[in-house]
Design a protein around this motif. Structure first.
Motif, PDB file in Angstrom:
ATOM      1  N   LEU A   1       5.151  -1.034 -10.132  1.00  0.00           N
ATOM      2  CA  LEU A   1       6.509  -1.489  -9.731  1.00  0.00           C
ATOM      3  C   LEU A   1       7.048  -2.101 -11.090  1.00  0.00           C
ATOM      4  N   ASP A   2       8.280  -2.029 -11.189  1.00  0.00           N
ATOM      5  CA  ASP A   2       8.748  -2.576 -12.541  1.00  0.00           C
ATOM      6  C   ASP A   2       9.629  -4.018 -12.415  1.00  0.00           C
ATOM      7  N   VAL A   3      10.060  -4.013 -11.049  1.00  0.00           N
ATOM      8  CA  VAL A   3      10.998  -5.054 -10.908  1.00  0.00           C
ATOM      9  C   VAL A   3      10.702  -5.586  -9.342  1.00  0.00           C
ATOM     10  N   LEU A   4      10.646  -6.785  -9.118  1.00  0.00           N
ATOM     11  CA  LEU A   4      10.451  -7.445  -7.959  1.00  0.00           C
ATOM     12  C   LEU A   4      11.686  -8.596  -7.594  1.00  0.00           C
ATOM     13  N   VAL A   5      12.305  -8.308  -6.673  1.00  0.00           N
ATOM     14  CA  VAL A   5      13.511  -9.372  -6.537  1.00  0.00           C
ATOM     15  C   VAL A   5      13.185  -9.998  -5.269  1.00  0.00           C
ATOM     16  N   ASN A   6      12.819 -11.293  -5.244  1.00  0.00           N
ATOM     17  CA  ASN A   6      12.418 -11.901  -4.047  1.00  0.00           C
ATOM     18  C   ASN A   6      13.684 -12.586  -3.566  1.00  0.00           C
TER      19      ASN A   6
ATOM     20  N   ASN B   1       0.745  -1.224   0.140  1.00  0.00           N
ATOM     21  CA  ASN B   1      -0.107   0.074  -0.046  1.00  0.00           C
ATOM     22  C   ASN B   1       0.936   1.203   0.108  1.00  0.00           C
ATOM     23  N   THR B   2       2.156   1.233   0.688  1.00  0.00           N
ATOM     24  CA  THR B   2       2.709   2.429   0.854  1.00  0.00           C
ATOM     25  C   THR B   2       3.467   2.526  -0.690  1.00  0.00           C
ATOM     26  N   ILE B   3       3.850   1.742  -1.102  1.00  0.00           N
ATOM     27  CA  ILE B   3       4.558   1.829  -2.780  1.00  0.00           C
ATOM     28  C   ILE B   3       3.639   2.079  -3.589  1.00  0.00           C
ATOM     29  N   ALA B   4       2.275   1.717  -3.634  1.00  0.00           N
ATOM     30  CA  ALA B   4       1.083   1.969  -4.399  1.00  0.00           C
ATOM     31  C   ALA B   4       0.839   3.350  -4.282  1.00  0.00           C
ATOM     32  N   GLU B   5       0.748   4.019  -2.907  1.00  0.00           N
ATOM     33  CA  GLU B   5       0.631   5.326  -2.694  1.00  0.00           C
ATOM     34  C   GLU B   5       1.484   6.172  -3.546  1.00  0.00           C
TER      35      GLU B   5
END
Length: 245
Positions: A80-85, A71-75
């Protein structure tokens, strides 16, 4: 500016991955469950002149924490372009298939498998808003069933049953995720960073954190003609070969 999130990133391979993505002009969220450690990591990066980074509190084993981070990133960004798990744990140093308590399995799987599922599913809609979304799941060649199949051999260690099986499960999840996203711009891959000299390996290994970060970032940056649904372990299976699951 493209946006990336790296989980478990206050030190080691995760920290190096954040650093290298920031050097490539990404704005990078450094995910860490411990606020003090996360802010300390950000301070180090900014001391090197990398101001396009931010700490975000993220415990992959806690659904509320994951959703709050989403929610913080969405606001703030809306995509989001890249997610590194990257977040992962090993469990006990010696893990026996005959003796290891199921509590250890639950603890390790909660981070290495369920945590990746929580984070990926939570951030999927933000990733869908990017033109070329990328997911990189940090795995290990130790999860290769092919390498471990020689039951009496010593070609690969078989003393980490919990850790190795959790990463094998992560590899399978990666395959299914890539398959379900096959008709989209997503590229989803699992990457072994190599036997890296970090706290995780008691600073033993054949790769530096910088080399490990390069292997991960490479697949975060692949173009639309690049692979998806693959496992890459360039230290053990030089590119373009890939590990036979």
């Amino acid at each position: 500016m493209k946006l990336a999130l790296v989980t478990g990133a206050n030190k080691g391979i995760g920290f190096e991955t954040v650093k290298q993505l920031a050097q490539k002009d990404f704005f990078v969220y450094l995910g860490c469950r411990d606020t003090e450690k996360g802010l300390s990591a950000i301070k180090k990066l900014k001391a090197e002149g990398l101001n396009n980074v931010a700490f975000i509190q993220l415990d992959v084993t806690n659904q509320s924490s994951v959703e709050e981070a989403r929610n913080t990133i969405a606001e703030k960004t809306g995509k989001l372009d890249v997610l590194v798990n990257n977040a992962g744990i090993s469990g006990d140093f010696e893990q026996s298939a005959l003796k290891t308590n199921t509590d250890v399995f639950y603890t390790v799987y909660d981070t290495n498998v369920f945590g990746i599922v929580r984070v990926t599913q939570a951030f999927l809609e933000l990733l869908r808003k990017a033109p070329e979304p990328r997911i990189v799941n940090v795995s290990t060649a130790m999860a290769s069933l092919n390498l471990a199949a020689d039951i009496y051999g010593n070609s690969y260690p078989k003393r980490f049953v919990v850790y190795q099986s959790s990463k094998a499960a992560l590899n399978m999840y990666t395959l299914h995720l890539a398959f379900e996203l096959r008709d989209t711009p997503f590229k989803v891959n699992a990457v072994c960073p190599g036997y890296t000299q970090t706290d995780f390996t008691r600073h033993q290994g054949t790769s530096t954190p910088e080399q490990a970060g390069q292997r991960i970032v490479k697949y975060a940056l692949i173009g639309q003609d690049g692979p998806t649904g693959r496992f890459f372990s360039e230290e053990y299976f030089p590119a373009p070969a890939n590990c036979p699951w």
